[in-house]
Design a protein around this motif. Structure first.
Motif, PDB file in Angstrom:
ATOM      1  N   PHE A  25      40.808  25.205  28.481  1.00  0.00           N
ATOM      2  CA  PHE A  25      41.187  24.491  27.365  1.00  0.00           C
ATOM      3  C   PHE A  25      42.541  24.004  27.318  1.00  0.00           C
ATOM      4  O   PHE A  25      43.459  25.066  27.741  1.00  0.00           O
ATOM      5  CB  PHE A  25      41.027  25.674  26.019  1.00  0.00           C
ATOM      6  N   LYS A  69      45.777  15.250  20.450  1.00  0.00           N
ATOM      7  CA  LYS A  69      46.941  15.449  19.537  1.00  0.00           C
ATOM      8  C   LYS A  69      47.976  14.126  19.773  1.00  0.00           C
ATOM      9  O   LYS A  69      47.877  13.227  21.034  1.00  0.00           O
ATOM     10  CB  LYS A  69      47.638  16.607  20.784  1.00  0.00           C
ATOM     11  N   THR A 105      37.543  15.254  22.997  1.00  0.00           N
ATOM     12  CA  THR A 105      38.049  15.620  21.784  1.00  0.00           C
ATOM     13  C   THR A 105      38.357  14.420  20.794  1.00  0.00           C
ATOM     14  O   THR A 105      39.513  13.708  21.243  1.00  0.00           O
ATOM     15  CB  THR A 105      39.073  16.444  21.755  1.00  0.00           C
ATOM     16  N   VAL A 136      36.631  16.647  16.019  1.00  0.00           N
ATOM     17  CA  VAL A 136      37.765  17.272  14.976  1.00  0.00           C
ATOM     18  C   VAL A 136      38.146  16.386  14.091  1.00  0.00           C
ATOM     19  O   VAL A 136      38.200  14.992  14.322  1.00  0.00           O
ATOM     20  CB  VAL A 136      39.210  17.758  15.780  1.00  0.00           C
ATOM     21  N   CYS A 137      38.157  16.711  12.742  1.00  0.00           N
ATOM     22  CA  CYS A 137      38.285  16.237  11.643  1.00  0.00           C
ATOM     23  C   CYS A 137      39.883  15.857  11.106  1.00  0.00           C
ATOM     24  O   CYS A 137      39.945  15.043  10.333  1.00  0.00           O
ATOM     25  CB  CYS A 137      37.345  16.574  10.366  1.00  0.00           C
ATOM     26  N   ARG A 156      37.434  15.763   4.546  1.00  0.00           N
ATOM     27  CA  ARG A 156      37.395  15.223   5.974  1.00  0.00           C
ATOM     28  C   ARG A 156      36.095  15.655   6.376  1.00  0.00           C
ATOM     29  O   ARG A 156      35.634  15.020   7.367  1.00  0.00           O
ATOM     30  CB  ARG A 156      38.523  16.043   6.757  1.00  0.00           C
ATOM     31  N   ALA A 206      35.311  21.733  16.131  1.00  0.00           N
ATOM     32  CA  ALA A 206      36.359  22.652  16.187  1.00  0.00           C
ATOM     33  C   ALA A 206      36.798  22.808  14.889  1.00  0.00           C
ATOM     34  O   ALA A 206      37.430  21.779  14.223  1.00  0.00           O
ATOM     35  CB  ALA A 206      37.418  22.291  16.992  1.00  0.00           C
ATOM     36  N   GLY A 207      36.646  23.947  14.277  1.00  0.00           N
ATOM     37  CA  GLY A 207      36.981  24.275  12.806  1.00  0.00           C
ATOM     38  C   GLY A 207      36.718  25.758  12.424  1.00  0.00           C
ATOM     39  O   GLY A 207      36.021  26.263  13.211  1.00  0.00           O
ATOM     40  N   PHE A 208      37.399  25.830  11.185  1.00  0.00           N
ATOM     41  CA  PHE A 208      37.225  27.617  10.923  1.00  0.00           C
ATOM     42  C   PHE A 208      36.697  27.610   9.486  1.00  0.00           C
ATOM     43  O   PHE A 208      36.165  28.503   9.319  1.00  0.00           O
ATOM     44  CB  PHE A 208      38.550  28.046  10.993  1.00  0.00           C
ATOM     45  N   GLY A 212      33.972  23.783   7.472  1.00  0.00           N
ATOM     46  CA  GLY A 212      33.713  23.413   8.943  1.00  0.00           C
ATOM     47  C   GLY A 212      32.423  23.876   9.484  1.00  0.00           C
ATOM     48  O   GLY A 212      31.902  23.304  10.306  1.00  0.00           O
ATOM     49  N   LEU A 226      37.873  30.336  15.440  1.00  0.00           N
ATOM     50  CA  LEU A 226      39.028  31.253  15.732  1.00  0.00           C
ATOM     51  C   LEU A 226      38.313  32.745  15.611  1.00  0.00           C
ATOM     52  O   LEU A 226      38.135  33.131  14.354  1.00  0.00           O
ATOM     53  CB  LEU A 226      40.128  31.114  14.607  1.00  0.00           C
ATOM     54  N   ASP A 297      42.120  22.336   3.356  1.00  0.00           N
ATOM     55  CA  ASP A 297      41.635  21.728   2.048  1.00  0.00           C
ATOM     56  C   ASP A 297      41.690  22.697   0.859  1.00  0.00           C
ATOM     57  O   ASP A 297      41.687  24.012   0.947  1.00  0.00           O
ATOM     58  CB  ASP A 297      39.989  21.309   2.295  1.00  0.00           C
ATOM     59  N   ASN A 302      40.530  30.265   2.750  1.00  0.00           N
ATOM     60  CA  ASN A 302      40.854  30.475   4.307  1.00  0.00           C
ATOM     61  C   ASN A 302      41.320  31.684   4.271  1.00  0.00           C
ATOM     62  O   ASN A 302      41.993  31.907   5.382  1.00  0.00           O
ATOM     63  CB  ASN A 302      41.692  29.200   4.890  1.00  0.00           C
TER      64      ASN A 302
HETATM   65  C1  LIG Z   1      39.329  26.233  17.989  1.00  0.00           C
HETATM   66  C2  LIG Z   1      39.963  25.187  17.411  1.00  0.00           C
HETATM   67  C3  LIG Z   1      40.354  23.938  18.269  1.00  0.00           C
HETATM   68  C4  LIG Z   1      40.890  22.599  17.520  1.00  0.00           C
HETATM   69  N1  LIG Z   1      41.158  21.695  18.170  1.00  0.00           N
HETATM   70  C5  LIG Z   1      41.914  20.739  17.583  1.00  0.00           C
HETATM   71  C6  LIG Z   1      42.266  19.685  18.486  1.00  0.00           C
HETATM   72  O1  LIG Z   1      42.155  19.531  19.721  1.00  0.00           O
HETATM   73  N2  LIG Z   1      42.870  18.411  17.777  1.00  0.00           N
HETATM   74  C7  LIG Z   1      42.933  18.620  16.303  1.00  0.00           C
HETATM   75  O2  LIG Z   1      43.724  17.780  15.784  1.00  0.00           O
HETATM   76  N3  LIG Z   1      42.660  19.505  15.508  1.00  0.00           N
HETATM   77  C8  LIG Z   1      42.161  20.728  16.283  1.00  0.00           C
HETATM   78  N4  LIG Z   1      41.454  21.716  15.414  1.00  0.00           N
HETATM   79  C9  LIG Z   1      41.471  21.323  13.979  1.00  0.00           C
HETATM   80  C10 LIG Z   1      40.047  21.340  13.484  1.00  0.00           C
HETATM   81  O3  LIG Z   1      39.758  20.179  13.851  1.00  0.00           O
HETATM   82  C11 LIG Z   1      40.337  21.039  11.755  1.00  0.00           C
HETATM   83  O4  LIG Z   1      40.410  19.946  11.303  1.00  0.00           O
HETATM   84  C12 LIG Z   1      41.302  21.997  11.250  1.00  0.00           C
HETATM   85  O5  LIG Z   1      41.075  23.218  11.689  1.00  0.00           O
HETATM   86  C13 LIG Z   1      41.068  22.111   9.787  1.00  0.00           C
HETATM   87  O6  LIG Z   1      39.543  22.419   9.404  1.00  0.00           O
HETATM   88  P1  LIG Z   1      39.263  23.931   9.166  1.00  0.00           P
HETATM   89  O7  LIG Z   1      40.024  24.366   8.081  1.00  0.00           O
HETATM   90  O8  LIG Z   1      37.908  24.035   8.960  1.00  0.00           O
HETATM   91  O9  LIG Z   1      39.904  25.003  10.502  1.00  0.00           O
HETATM   92  C14 LIG Z   1      41.087  22.684  16.163  1.00  0.00           C
HETATM   93  C15 LIG Z   1      40.731  23.905  15.310  1.00  0.00           C
HETATM   94  C16 LIG Z   1      40.013  25.019  15.698  1.00  0.00           C
HETATM   95  C17 LIG Z   1      39.469  26.123  15.031  1.00  0.00           C
END
Ligand SMILES: Cc1cc2nc3c(=O)[nH]c(=O)nc-3n(C[C@H](O)[C@H](O)[C@H](O)COP(=O)(O)O)c2cc1C
Length: 383
Positions: A25, A69, A105, A136-137, A156, A206-208, A212, A226, A297, A302
């Motif tokens: 990664f 990024k 991504t 990724v949102c 998102r 990718a999200g938590f 997500g 995560l 959000d 969270n």
């Molecule tokens: C393991 C992991 C990897 C992620 N990788 C990226 C990434 O490469 N670029 C990015 O902009 N966001 C990345 N994110 C952010 C998510 O896309 C997401 O928008 C952000 O975590 C907010 O959503 P959540 O509240 O569901 O986590 C990542 C999140 C996680 C958990």
């Protein structure tokens, strides 16, 4: 996972026999995922990116996963301030690799779904069926300002779902179609060629947050999330099962992990302490914390986002220079291999791993830990 995804008889290892999938990664960004000032940290010069990717590919890693990024985290390290764009990265490295799935991504707010379908189909052809999509949102508004795009933390995943529906229908193929939703109003959508993998390349999300997870349960084959210690895995797995069951689906669960492997635990822990505690770039860590808080959000709870790991609880230190919420795999080859077995037993199907410096650290992991995982029955030797 959707049965039809297995139709394409490719050599894509994401459908292969390894019970625990391993990917590398964030080779594409400076610092990797380590917010550290250690001088040997990853600089992400292109020749090194190529070398490290080929090292993983030759060692039989199942996937290569880049981070999307646009801005770094500031401080002296400006972690992630240099990044290679992931679709072009996937195409370029897809032409050089032979084995690993090449994930791209994609930020939903920045790439139209029809563009994504054509780009992903292109990479799938160029790699003979090894493309993968990580959706990724978006979370960090600062990154989107340069595009003149505003992200809506509450909406998102609603946008993501519309995006995915258009993307999936286009890449699956069929007659042109129109789409009218809240976020997209499109006419004559199609893509030619469609992907080699049918109905489409594997999708990761990718999200938590609960939103997500709900999104991943509908749109993804794998939730990349995560967990930072073993005890968190069964609850996360059970929770994801509830979301997936709502849609009659079954999806994989992966985490990110920081590998610090040395002949003894003491050597590994001392090195982890050095780069993640003593050399942490606190200015960048602080920026990340503030941006994360702003990007949350308001509809999701969270509070269970993992902010500690066993080492921070044992020592009272933050180890903030390792990425927040990352799973630290610190120890000897035997210890790390045993812990990966536990992670799998607890419910993880894979991990995307990072190293402080991929070229310095990966050879020892590949030589010592991968064969142990084979002996322990989690992985098979590369054919
Ligand atoms: C393991 C992991 C990897 C992620 N990788 C990226 C990434 O490469 N670029 C990015 O902009 N966001 C990345 N994110 C952010 C998510 O896309 C997401 O928008 C952000 O975590 C907010 O959503 P959540 O509240 O569901 O986590 C990542 C999140 C996680 C958990």
């Amino acid at each position: 996972m959707d049965e039809a995804l297995h139709d394409y008889k490719s050599a894509n290892p994401m459908y292969g026999p390894n019970a625990f999938k391993i990917g590398v990664f964030n080779i594409n960004c400076n610092g990797g995922l380590t917010i550290s000032l250690a001088p040997e940290r990853w600089k992400a010069d292109w020749p090194d990116v190529v070398k490290a990717t080929l090292m993983a590919d030759h060692a039989g890693y199942d996937f290569i996963l880049p981070v999307a990024k646009w801005h770094g985290y500031g401080g002296k390290s400006n972690n992630l301030g240099r990044s290679y764009e992931t679709l072009t990265h996937g195409a370029a490295l897809g032409a050089l690799t032979k084995h690993a799935a090449m994930f791209c991504t994609i930020h939903v707010p920045l790439v139209t779904p029809a563009f994504a379908a054509k780009a992903m189909a292109t990479i799938d052809h160029a790699t003979n069926g090894r493309a993968g999509l990580n959706i990724v949102c978006g979370w960090n508004a600062d990154e989107f300002d340069m595009h003149g795009v505003t992200i809506d933390p509450d909406g998102r995943y609603d946008q993501g779902l519309e995006w995915f529906k258009v993307y999936a229908r286009a890449i699956e193929g069929g007659p042109e179609f129109d789409f009218k939703g809240k976020y997209y109003n499109l006419r004559g959508v199609y893509t030619d060629p469609v992907s080699l993998q049918r109905p489409r390349p594997m999708t990761m999300s990718a999200g938590f947050s609960p939103n997500g997870r709900d999104f991943a349960a509908q749109a993804a084959d794998v939730l990349f999330t995560l967990v930072s210690e073993i005890d968190q895995i069964p609850a996360m797995r059970d929770n994801l099962n509830i979301y997936a069951a709502k849609y009659g689906r079954d999806i994989g669960l992966y985490t990110q992990a920081q590998i610090v492997c040395r002949p003894t635990f003491k050597e590994a822990f001392d090195y982890y302490h050095y780069f993640a505690e003593e050399m942490a770039d606190m200015e960048a860590v602080e920026y990340h914390a503030q941006a994360t808080a702003k990007g949350r959000d308001t509809r999701s709870n969270n509070s269970d986002r993992p902010m500690v790991n066993k080492y921070s609880r044992q020592t009272g230190k933050r180890f903030a220079g390792a990425y927040p919420s990352i799973y630290p795999l610190v120890g000897s080859p035997d210890e790390i291999a045993a812990e990966i077995v536990q992670m799998h037993t607890a419910g993880l199907a894979g991990a995307a791993i990072v190293f402080l410096n991929y070229l310095n650290e990966m050879p020892y992991f590949n030589a010592e830990v991968l064969p142990r995982l084979e002996r322990l029955g989690l992985r098979v030797p590369m054919g």
